[in-house]
Design an enzyme around this catalytic site. Structure first.
Site, PDB file in Angstrom:
ATOM      1  CE  LYS A   1      -0.234  -5.783   4.280  1.00 52.51           C
ATOM      2  NZ  LYS A   1      -0.518  -7.146   3.778  1.00 52.51           N
TER       3      LYS A   1
ATOM      4  NE  ARG B   1      -2.207  -1.344   2.740  1.00 56.36           N
ATOM      5  CZ  ARG B   1      -1.727  -2.120   1.775  1.00 56.36           C
ATOM      6  NH1 ARG B   1      -2.444  -2.313   0.680  1.00 56.36           N
ATOM      7  NH2 ARG B   1      -0.546  -2.685   1.874  1.00 56.36           N
TER       8      ARG B   1
ATOM      9  CD  GLU C   1      -7.536  -9.926  -1.100  1.00 57.42           C
ATOM     10  OE1 GLU C   1      -6.787  -9.021  -1.521  1.00 57.42           O
ATOM     11  OE2 GLU C   1      -7.958  -9.964   0.073  1.00 57.42           O
TER      12      GLU C   1
HETATM   13  N1  PMP Z   1      -4.257  -8.782  -0.821  1.00 54.15           N
HETATM   14  C1  PMP Z   1      -3.758  -9.290   0.329  1.00 54.15           C
HETATM   15  C2  PMP Z   1      -4.607 -10.190   1.146  1.00 54.15           C
HETATM   16  C3  PMP Z   1      -2.447  -8.957   0.715  1.00 54.15           C
HETATM   17  O1  PMP Z   1      -1.948  -9.461   1.848  1.00 54.15           O
HETATM   18  C4  PMP Z   1      -1.657  -8.125  -0.104  1.00 54.15           C
HETATM   19  C5  PMP Z   1      -0.227  -7.830   0.253  1.00 54.15           C
HETATM   20  N2  PMP Z   1      -0.107  -6.897   1.242  1.00 54.15           N
HETATM   21  C6  PMP Z   1      -2.225  -7.612  -1.283  1.00 54.15           C
HETATM   22  C7  PMP Z   1      -3.522  -7.963  -1.608  1.00 54.15           C
HETATM   23  C8  PMP Z   1      -1.457  -6.692  -2.177  1.00 54.15           C
HETATM   24  O2  PMP Z   1      -1.360  -5.423  -1.579  1.00 54.15           O
HETATM   25  P1  PMP Z   1      -0.105  -4.462  -1.824  1.00 54.15           P
HETATM   26  O3  PMP Z   1      -0.031  -4.242  -3.275  1.00 54.15           O
HETATM   27  O4  PMP Z   1      -0.438  -3.228  -1.063  1.00 54.15           O
HETATM   28  O5  PMP Z   1       1.087  -5.173  -1.295  1.00 54.15           O
END
Ligand code: PMP
Length: 292
Positions: free
Chosen positions: A149, A50, A182
């Site tokens: 990200k 990612r 989210e």
């Molecule tokens: N959405 C956002 C905006 C985030 O910053 C994160 C944390 N990284 C997540 C969802 C959850 O992703 P992950 O399970 O890969 O940590």
């Protein structure tokens, strides 16, 4: 504590980067947050994939291969003798001038921090979170795709400020079309009957590593896993709800905009998913060998 700065392990006090770094001046960079469980770096390969996809999207070439980056992460965790903790892996455009042109940045900066993690207090895992939807909209994909990200988290921070001001621990962000996206640093799931439902990636969400794990768990425990659009109506009328993220793991939600979910207590299926998730954390990932 030893920090990995561009491949060199240096004491925390010496881990410094330039004030001209565009990661700082413009949020021009990408990152990952990764967990270590009992000496296992959970889904490290998926996090590295990612990271490189995020970097590709912003046209940033990471100077080492994925394999080398994995080795750098393992080296950092092992040097700090951490068996449980949290890794922050950051890649920035590097040092440039005061203009925003990334062409002026000649050398990419990367650093890796491996540290202990501060969780939500235990009571929230036991009793669940009370959360709200907020006014600020999730970034539109045409401007800055939430699947990247990036170091540019102001959209999420503005949502968090709204939650803070309302005395709520977490915010749910809605997208430009009015569909649920989210939380500020977590994905959201609801349960309705035997359906385990989460917003599709096109709704403006990060492709969460924990989200993917929970989707696999849902299939394993014979739930119907559905990725679709959700509205506030779906949230308020859900049987159960929870958030997922590397730092938060799987955390129950028991109230949304003052509507109680499952009578205000964590749901039965949510608890099963949490139990299954704990089993997964020890299994999937890259195991560390510690230097004695
Ligand atoms: N959405 C956002 C905006 C985030 O910053 C994160 C944390 N990284 C997540 C969802 C959850 O992703 P992950 O399970 O890969 O940590």
């Amino acid at each position: 504590m030893l920090i990995n700065l561009n491949g060199n392990l240096v004491p925390k006090e010496e881990a410094k980067i330039s004030v001209f770094d565009h990661g700082l001046l413009y949020g021009d960079g990408v990152f990952e947050g990764i967990r270590i469980y009992s000496g296992n770096i959970f889904k490290l390969v998926e996090h590295i994939d990612r990271l490189y996809d995020s970097a590709k999207f912003i046209n940033l070439e990471i100077p080492i291969s994925k394999k080398e980056m994995i080795d750098e992460v393992v080296k950092t965790v092992s040097a700090n003798k951490l068996s449980d903790g949290y890794i922050r892996l950051v890649v920035t455009r590097g040092e440039g001038d005061l203009g925003l042109d990334p062409k002026k940045c000649k050398k990419v900066t990367y650093f890796i921090i491996a540290d202990k993690i501060i969780l939500y207090p235990n009571e929230f895992y036991k009793n669940g979170l009370k959360i709200i939807t907020v006014a600020i909209r999730r970034n539109v994909s045409e401007a800055l795709d939430p699947r990247v990200k990036s170091l540019n988290y102001l959209n999420n921070i503005l949502a968090k400020i709204e939650a803070n001001n309302a005395g709520s621990l977490e915010a749910i962000m809605i997208n430009q079309q009015g569909y649920v996206a989210e939380a500020t640093g977590d994905n959201i799931f609801i349960i309705k009957g035997n359906n385990l439902i989460t917003p599709s990636l096109f709704c403006g969400v990060l492709n969460g590593i924990t989200r993917a794990t929970v989707i696999d768990i849902g299939k394993k425990i014979k739930m119907n896993v559905i990725e679709q659009t959700l509205t506030r109506y779906d949230l308020y009328t859900a049987d159960e709800c929870f958030l997922t993220g590397t730092a938060a793991e799987v955390i129950p939600v028991v109230e949304i905009d003052t509507r109680k979910i499952n009578g205000g207590v964590p749901g039965k299926k949510t608890k099963i998913i949490i139990r299954e998730f704990k089993k997964f954390t020890k299994k999937l990932g890259v195991k560390i060998k510690y230097n004695s």
